[in-house]
Design a protein around this motif. Structure first.
Motif, PDB file in Angstrom:
ATOM      1  N   VAL A 118       0.867  -1.177   0.000  1.00  0.00           N
ATOM      2  CA  VAL A 118       0.000   0.000   0.000  1.00  0.00           C
ATOM      3  C   VAL A 118       0.902   1.225   0.000  1.00  0.00           C
ATOM      4  CG1 VAL A 118      -1.742   1.298   1.267  1.00  0.00           C
ATOM      5  CG2 VAL A 118      -1.872  -1.199   1.179  1.00  0.00           C
ATOM      6  N   ALA A 119       0.817   1.996  -1.079  1.00  0.00           N
ATOM      7  CA  ALA A 119       1.651   3.188  -1.206  1.00  0.00           C
ATOM      8  C   ALA A 119       0.993   4.392  -0.543  1.00  0.00           C
ATOM      9  CB  ALA A 119       1.936   3.487  -2.678  1.00  0.00           C
ATOM     10  N   TYR A 120      -0.322   4.530  -0.721  1.00  0.00           N
ATOM     11  CA  TYR A 120      -1.063   5.672  -0.194  1.00  0.00           C
ATOM     12  C   TYR A 120      -2.496   5.268   0.117  1.00  0.00           C
ATOM     13  CZ  TYR A 120       2.761   8.359  -2.244  1.00  0.00           C
ATOM     14  OH  TYR A 120       3.993   8.845  -2.559  1.00  0.00           O
ATOM     15  N   ALA A 121      -3.110   6.044   0.997  1.00  0.00           N
ATOM     16  CA  ALA A 121      -4.540   5.952   1.252  1.00  0.00           C
ATOM     17  C   ALA A 121      -5.111   7.332   0.991  1.00  0.00           C
ATOM     18  CB  ALA A 121      -4.823   5.529   2.690  1.00  0.00           C
ATOM     19  N   SER A 122      -6.263   7.381   0.334  1.00  0.00           N
ATOM     20  CA  SER A 122      -6.851   8.664  -0.023  1.00  0.00           C
ATOM     21  C   SER A 122      -8.333   8.701   0.324  1.00  0.00           C
ATOM     22  CB  SER A 122      -6.676   8.922  -1.521  1.00  0.00           C
ATOM     23  OG  SER A 122      -7.335  10.114  -1.903  1.00  0.00           O
ATOM     24  N   THR A 123      -8.737   9.812   0.875  1.00  0.00           N
ATOM     25  CA  THR A 123     -10.162  10.090   1.060  1.00  0.00           C
ATOM     26  C   THR A 123     -10.541  11.305   0.228  1.00  0.00           C
ATOM     27  OG1 THR A 123      -9.724  11.443   3.014  1.00  0.00           O
ATOM     28  CG2 THR A 123     -10.255   9.116   3.393  1.00  0.00           C
ATOM     29  N   GLY A 124      -9.608  11.726  -0.612  1.00  0.00           N
ATOM     30  CA  GLY A 124      -9.818  12.902  -1.444  1.00  0.00           C
ATOM     31  C   GLY A 124     -10.442  12.548  -2.770  1.00  0.00           C
ATOM     32  N   GLY A 125     -10.437  13.491  -3.670  1.00  0.00           N
ATOM     33  CA  GLY A 125     -11.047  13.308  -4.975  1.00  0.00           C
ATOM     34  C   GLY A 125     -10.071  12.815  -6.014  1.00  0.00           C
ATOM     35  N   VAL A 126     -10.505  12.871  -7.255  1.00  0.00           N
ATOM     36  CA  VAL A 126      -9.748  12.360  -8.382  1.00  0.00           C
ATOM     37  C   VAL A 126      -8.399  13.062  -8.500  1.00  0.00           C
ATOM     38  CG1 VAL A 126      -9.728  12.106 -10.897  1.00  0.00           C
ATOM     39  CG2 VAL A 126     -11.825  11.653  -9.604  1.00  0.00           C
ATOM     40  N   GLU A 127      -8.389  14.368  -8.381  1.00  0.00           N
ATOM     41  CA  GLU A 127      -7.141  15.119  -8.547  1.00  0.00           C
ATOM     42  C   GLU A 127      -6.079  14.650  -7.551  1.00  0.00           C
ATOM     43  OE1 GLU A 127      -5.752  19.701  -7.968  1.00  0.00           O
ATOM     44  OE2 GLU A 127      -7.589  19.373  -9.141  1.00  0.00           O
ATOM     45  N   GLN A 128      -6.481  14.467  -6.295  1.00  0.00           N
ATOM     46  CA  GLN A 128      -5.530  14.004  -5.285  1.00  0.00           C
ATOM     47  C   GLN A 128      -5.042  12.591  -5.612  1.00  0.00           C
ATOM     48  OE1 GLN A 128      -6.765  12.526  -1.435  1.00  0.00           O
ATOM     49  NE2 GLN A 128      -5.275  13.893  -0.454  1.00  0.00           N
ATOM     50  N   MET A 129      -5.966  11.714  -6.005  1.00  0.00           N
ATOM     51  CA  MET A 129      -5.562  10.335  -6.296  1.00  0.00           C
ATOM     52  C   MET A 129      -4.644  10.251  -7.512  1.00  0.00           C
ATOM     53  SD  MET A 129      -8.707   7.848  -5.220  1.00  0.00           S
ATOM     54  CE  MET A 129     -10.064   8.734  -5.986  1.00  0.00           C
TER      55      MET A 129
END
Length: 137
Positions: A118-129
């Motif tokens: 797992v490199a990252y976890a995101s709860t943000g939107g498309v731009e952040q991902m």
């Protein structure tokens, strides 16, 4: 299902259930939109939170419901025990309403590197991902 089925591709892994009309479709669609923005061959993997209703026979309909590509994306289910074990391993908090079957859970997408970490976890939107995914490639 195991990450080996991805054939060394990176993945956007998220958690949803088919009867959800609010958070789940939004999170899965953000993961799909992220994949479409990326030049690399990412997969979207959706692990069900509701193995009671999201049975293996229903999974092809969920692929269509979420607008996923059946050749490169996955919706995964299994026995209640197996799904709960996997969700616990991913440390996904959830609470099932026994009356309605609805499940309260966070809207999270894990960006998994080709080696399965797992490199990252995101709860943000498309731009952040997309920004995070470009760091994985």
């Amino acid at each position: 299902f195991g990450l080996a089925r991805l054939g060394g591709r990176p993945a956007l892994v998220t958690f949803a259930f088919g009867h959800c009309a609010t958070l789940c479709p939004a999170v899965v669609h953000q993961a799909r939109a992220t994949r479409l923005e990326l030049e690399a061959d990412w997969a979207v993997v959706v692990l069900t939170l509701d193995p009671w209703r999201d049975t293996p026979g229903r999974l092809p309909a969920l692929v269509g419901q979420y607008g996923l590509d059946p050749e490169r994306d996955f919706v995964v289910s299994g026995s209640v025990e197996d799904v709960n074990r996997v969700l616990d391993a991913w440390q996904i908090p959830r609470e099932r309403d026994e009356q309605t079957g609805d499940i309260t859970h966070p809207g999270i997408v894990y960006l998994v590197a080709p080696d399965g970490t797992v490199a990252y976890a995101s709860t943000g939107g498309v731009e952040q991902m997309v920004s995070l995914a470009e760091r994985v490639e």
